[in-house]
Write a protein that holds these residues in place. Sequence first.
Motif, short mmCIF file in Angstrom:
data_model
loop_
_atom_site.label_atom_id
_atom_site.label_comp_id
_atom_site.label_asym_id
_atom_site.label_seq_id
_atom_site.Cartn_x
_atom_site.Cartn_y
_atom_site.Cartn_z
N ILE A 159 0.88 -1.17 0.00
CA ILE A 159 0.00 0.00 0.00
C ILE A 159 0.92 1.22 0.00
N SER A 160 0.62 2.20 -0.85
CA SER A 160 1.52 3.35 -0.98
C SER A 160 0.77 4.67 -1.00
N SER A 161 1.48 5.69 -0.59
CA SER A 161 1.06 7.06 -0.82
C SER A 161 0.92 7.25 -2.32
N PRO A 162 0.05 8.17 -2.74
CA PRO A 162 -0.08 8.43 -4.18
C PRO A 162 1.06 9.29 -4.73
N PHE A 163 1.92 9.84 -3.88
CA PHE A 163 3.00 10.70 -4.34
C PHE A 163 4.00 9.89 -5.17
N LEU A 164 4.49 10.47 -6.24
CA LEU A 164 5.36 9.79 -7.19
C LEU A 164 6.59 9.20 -6.51
N ARG A 165 7.22 9.93 -5.59
CA ARG A 165 8.45 9.44 -4.96
C ARG A 165 8.22 8.17 -4.15
N ALA A 166 7.04 8.03 -3.56
CA ALA A 166 6.71 6.80 -2.83
C ALA A 166 6.50 5.64 -3.81
N LEU A 167 5.76 5.89 -4.87
CA LEU A 167 5.50 4.84 -5.87
C LEU A 167 6.78 4.38 -6.54
N GLU A 168 7.64 5.32 -6.90
CA GLU A 168 8.90 4.95 -7.55
C GLU A 168 9.83 4.21 -6.59
N SER A 169 9.72 4.49 -5.30
CA SER A 169 10.58 3.82 -4.31
C SER A 169 10.28 2.34 -4.20
N ILE A 170 9.03 1.95 -4.35
CA ILE A 170 8.65 0.54 -4.18
C ILE A 170 8.50 -0.19 -5.51
N ASP A 171 8.54 0.55 -6.61
CA ASP A 171 8.31 -0.05 -7.92
C ASP A 171 9.25 -1.22 -8.25
N PRO A 172 10.57 -1.12 -8.03
CA PRO A 172 11.43 -2.28 -8.35
C PRO A 172 11.04 -3.54 -7.57
N PHE A 173 10.72 -3.38 -6.30
CA PHE A 173 10.32 -4.55 -5.50
C PHE A 173 9.00 -5.11 -6.00
N ALA A 174 8.04 -4.24 -6.26
CA ALA A 174 6.72 -4.69 -6.72
C ALA A 174 6.85 -5.45 -8.04
N LYS A 175 7.62 -4.91 -8.97
CA LYS A 175 7.80 -5.58 -10.26
C LYS A 175 8.52 -6.92 -10.10
N ASN A 176 9.56 -6.95 -9.29
CA ASN A 176 10.31 -8.20 -9.08
C ASN A 176 9.45 -9.30 -8.47
N ASN A 177 8.42 -8.92 -7.75
CA ASN A 177 7.58 -9.88 -7.04
C ASN A 177 6.16 -9.97 -7.60
N SER A 178 5.94 -9.34 -8.74
CA SER A 178 4.62 -9.36 -9.40
C SER A 178 3.49 -8.98 -8.44
N LEU A 179 3.74 -7.93 -7.68
CA LEU A 179 2.73 -7.43 -6.74
C LEU A 179 2.19 -6.09 -7.23
#
Length: 181
Positions: free
Chosen positions: A46-66
């Motif tokens: 679950i993330s803040s809608p702010f771009l910096r929060a989304l970009e911070s978790i994006d590599p992990f989310a993509k690597n884990n198909s979440l």
Amino acid sequence: MKKQIYLIRHCQAEGQEADAPLTEKGYIQAIQLAEFLSNMKIDRIISSPFLRALESIDPFAKNNSLDVQIDHRLAERALSSISMPDWLEKLNATFNDMELKFEGGESSKEAQARMLEVIDEVISNDIENTIIVTHGNILSLLLNYYDHHFGFEKWRSLRNPDVFLLQHTNNTCSIERVWQK
């Protein structure tokens, strides 16, 4: 049921605006964050809608198909809608007076309450392991709820990124900093 909630402050960003992207260093930090989290069982993000929060978790989310669920209650706290050259002093005051509110902003108590709503919802559902990605000030207010010694100076000591683990078992919560970088 034991709940593990990883509370993450975003990586280094180019600014404070909602659409401020990560810096080059911030992108590297996001990859390091993904590596750090890679051995942890995570069921939901679950993330803040702010771009910096989304970009911070994006590599992990993509690597884990979440998928990343956006929750506007995780957005950074607005201290005020007007420019305040002495904003650090004003912010410090809001840790001492949780009801203090500046023009167009929200009090520490109000911001803390919306963060606690998210935590309560995470604790009350059947999902065991959740990541929450947010911002330094609102994260500090959540940590302050569980540890009243977590105030302005500890806010200043937060890193980009930073990771805390909130564990909830049998109506008992514990929090520890797990990011060691």
